[in-house]
Design a protein around this motif. Structure first.
Motif, short mmCIF file in Angstrom:
data_model
loop_
_atom_site.label_atom_id
_atom_site.label_comp_id
_atom_site.label_asym_id
_atom_site.label_seq_id
_atom_site.Cartn_x
_atom_site.Cartn_y
_atom_site.Cartn_z
N VAL A 97 0.84 -1.21 0.00
CA VAL A 97 0.00 0.00 0.00
C VAL A 97 0.87 1.25 0.00
O VAL A 97 0.61 2.20 -0.75
CB VAL A 97 -0.97 -0.01 1.20
CG1 VAL A 97 -1.62 1.35 1.40
CG2 VAL A 97 -2.03 -1.09 1.00
N HIS A 98 1.92 1.27 0.80
CA HIS A 98 2.79 2.44 0.87
C HIS A 98 3.66 2.61 -0.38
O HIS A 98 4.19 3.68 -0.63
CB HIS A 98 3.65 2.41 2.13
CG HIS A 98 2.85 2.63 3.37
ND1 HIS A 98 2.21 3.81 3.65
CD2 HIS A 98 2.54 1.79 4.38
CE1 HIS A 98 1.56 3.71 4.79
NE2 HIS A 98 1.74 2.49 5.25
N SER A 99 3.79 1.56 -1.19
CA SER A 99 4.62 1.66 -2.39
C SER A 99 3.85 2.19 -3.60
O SER A 99 4.46 2.64 -4.57
CB SER A 99 5.23 0.30 -2.73
OG SER A 99 4.25 -0.61 -3.18
N TYR A 122 12.03 0.93 -7.94
CA TYR A 122 13.43 1.31 -7.68
C TYR A 122 13.55 2.09 -6.38
O TYR A 122 14.44 1.84 -5.58
CB TYR A 122 13.96 2.12 -8.86
CG TYR A 122 15.40 2.53 -8.70
CD1 TYR A 122 16.43 1.61 -8.91
CD2 TYR A 122 15.75 3.82 -8.33
CE1 TYR A 122 17.76 1.97 -8.76
CE2 TYR A 122 17.07 4.19 -8.17
CZ TYR A 122 18.07 3.27 -8.39
OH TYR A 122 19.38 3.63 -8.23
N SER A 123 12.63 3.04 -6.14
CA SER A 123 12.71 3.84 -4.92
C SER A 123 12.48 2.98 -3.68
O SER A 123 13.07 3.23 -2.64
CB SER A 123 11.73 5.01 -4.96
OG SER A 123 10.39 4.58 -4.88
N VAL A 124 11.64 1.96 -3.79
CA VAL A 124 11.41 1.04 -2.67
C VAL A 124 12.68 0.22 -2.42
O VAL A 124 13.12 0.07 -1.28
CB VAL A 124 10.19 0.13 -2.93
CG1 VAL A 124 10.00 -0.87 -1.80
CG2 VAL A 124 8.93 0.98 -3.11
N GLY A 175 16.20 0.00 0.93
CA GLY A 175 16.74 -1.18 1.59
C GLY A 175 15.75 -2.30 1.78
O GLY A 175 16.04 -3.27 2.49
N ILE A 176 14.58 -2.20 1.15
CA ILE A 176 13.58 -3.25 1.25
C ILE A 176 14.02 -4.42 0.37
O ILE A 176 14.35 -4.23 -0.80
CB ILE A 176 12.19 -2.75 0.79
CG1 ILE A 176 11.77 -1.49 1.56
CG2 ILE A 176 11.15 -3.85 0.88
CD1 ILE A 176 11.58 -1.69 3.04
N ALA A 177 14.04 -5.62 0.93
CA ALA A 177 14.45 -6.81 0.18
C ALA A 177 13.46 -7.06 -0.95
O ALA A 177 12.24 -7.10 -0.72
CB ALA A 177 14.50 -8.03 1.09
N GLY A 178 13.98 -7.18 -2.16
CA GLY A 178 13.11 -7.39 -3.30
C GLY A 178 13.84 -7.92 -4.50
O GLY A 178 15.07 -7.88 -4.56
N ASP A 179 13.07 -8.41 -5.44
CA ASP A 179 13.60 -9.00 -6.66
C ASP A 179 12.95 -8.28 -7.84
O ASP A 179 11.75 -8.46 -8.09
CB ASP A 179 13.25 -10.48 -6.68
CG ASP A 179 13.67 -11.18 -7.94
OD1 ASP A 179 14.67 -10.77 -8.56
OD2 ASP A 179 12.98 -12.15 -8.33
N VAL A 210 12.53 0.18 -16.70
CA VAL A 210 11.11 0.13 -16.35
C VAL A 210 10.95 0.22 -14.83
O VAL A 210 10.11 0.96 -14.31
CB VAL A 210 10.47 -1.16 -16.91
CG1 VAL A 210 9.06 -1.36 -16.40
CG2 VAL A 210 10.50 -1.13 -18.43
N VAL A 211 11.76 -0.53 -14.09
CA VAL A 211 11.71 -0.53 -12.62
C VAL A 211 12.02 0.87 -12.07
O VAL A 211 11.41 1.31 -11.10
CB VAL A 211 12.68 -1.59 -12.05
CG1 VAL A 211 12.82 -1.47 -10.54
CG2 VAL A 211 12.23 -2.99 -12.44
N GLU A 212 12.94 1.57 -12.72
CA GLU A 212 13.33 2.91 -12.27
C GLU A 212 12.31 3.98 -12.62
O GLU A 212 12.17 4.95 -11.89
CB GLU A 212 14.67 3.30 -12.90
CG GLU A 212 15.84 2.50 -12.41
CD GLU A 212 17.12 2.81 -13.16
OE1 GLU A 212 17.13 3.73 -14.02
OE2 GLU A 212 18.12 2.13 -12.90
N ARG A 213 11.58 3.81 -13.71
CA ARG A 213 10.79 4.90 -14.28
C ARG A 213 9.30 4.83 -13.99
O ARG A 213 8.66 5.86 -13.75
CB ARG A 213 11.03 4.90 -15.80
CG ARG A 213 10.37 5.97 -16.58
CD ARG A 213 10.81 5.94 -18.05
NE ARG A 213 10.70 4.65 -18.70
CZ ARG A 213 9.60 4.18 -19.30
NH1 ARG A 213 8.51 4.91 -19.32
NH2 ARG A 213 9.60 3.00 -19.87
#
Length: 110
Positions: free
Chosen positions: A42-44, A50-52, A56-60, A67-70
């Motif tokens: 919800v907060h994302s 990319y910002s998440v 430092g949030i663990a993610g893949d 695309v992830v950045e933009r």
């Protein structure tokens, strides 16, 4: 413990965007409870994956870096996996995402 108790599962927030035809952006987790994964998802919304990840949030990441950045996160699915086998529970999920409020005249407020 066995069955559907929370101790048997890891939870992941899989985030997507509807922009540019739609993409799965990333999966964040594991989180210890569905509520933890939901809170993260919800907060994302309206941020980039990319910002998440930068926080430092663990993610893949699940899409190309550009695309992830933009692109902004517009929706999410909370999924659970068995702690012992890491197998996805295909019978359980929770979906959500960005929505628009309507004013009293019925037009969309953005």
């Amino acid at each position: 413990m066995t069955g559907d108790s929370g101790a048997d599962w890891h939870f992941y927030a899989v985030v997507e965007t509807a922009v540019d035809g739609g993409h799965t952006l990333a999966a964040f987790g594991p989180r210890p409870t569905a509520l933890d994964a939901l809170r993260l998802a919800v907060h994302s919304v309206n941020h980039t994956a990319y910002s998440v990840l930068e926080q430092g949030i663990a993610g893949d990441p699940r899409a190309e870096a550009s695309v992830v950045e933009r692109l902004p996160i517009t929706s999410f699915t909370i999924r659970r996996h068995s702690r012992s086998t890491s197998e996805l529970d295909a019978r359980w999920m929770l979906n959500g995402g960005r929505h628009h409020r309507q004013n009293y005249r019925g037009s969309v407020v953005r």
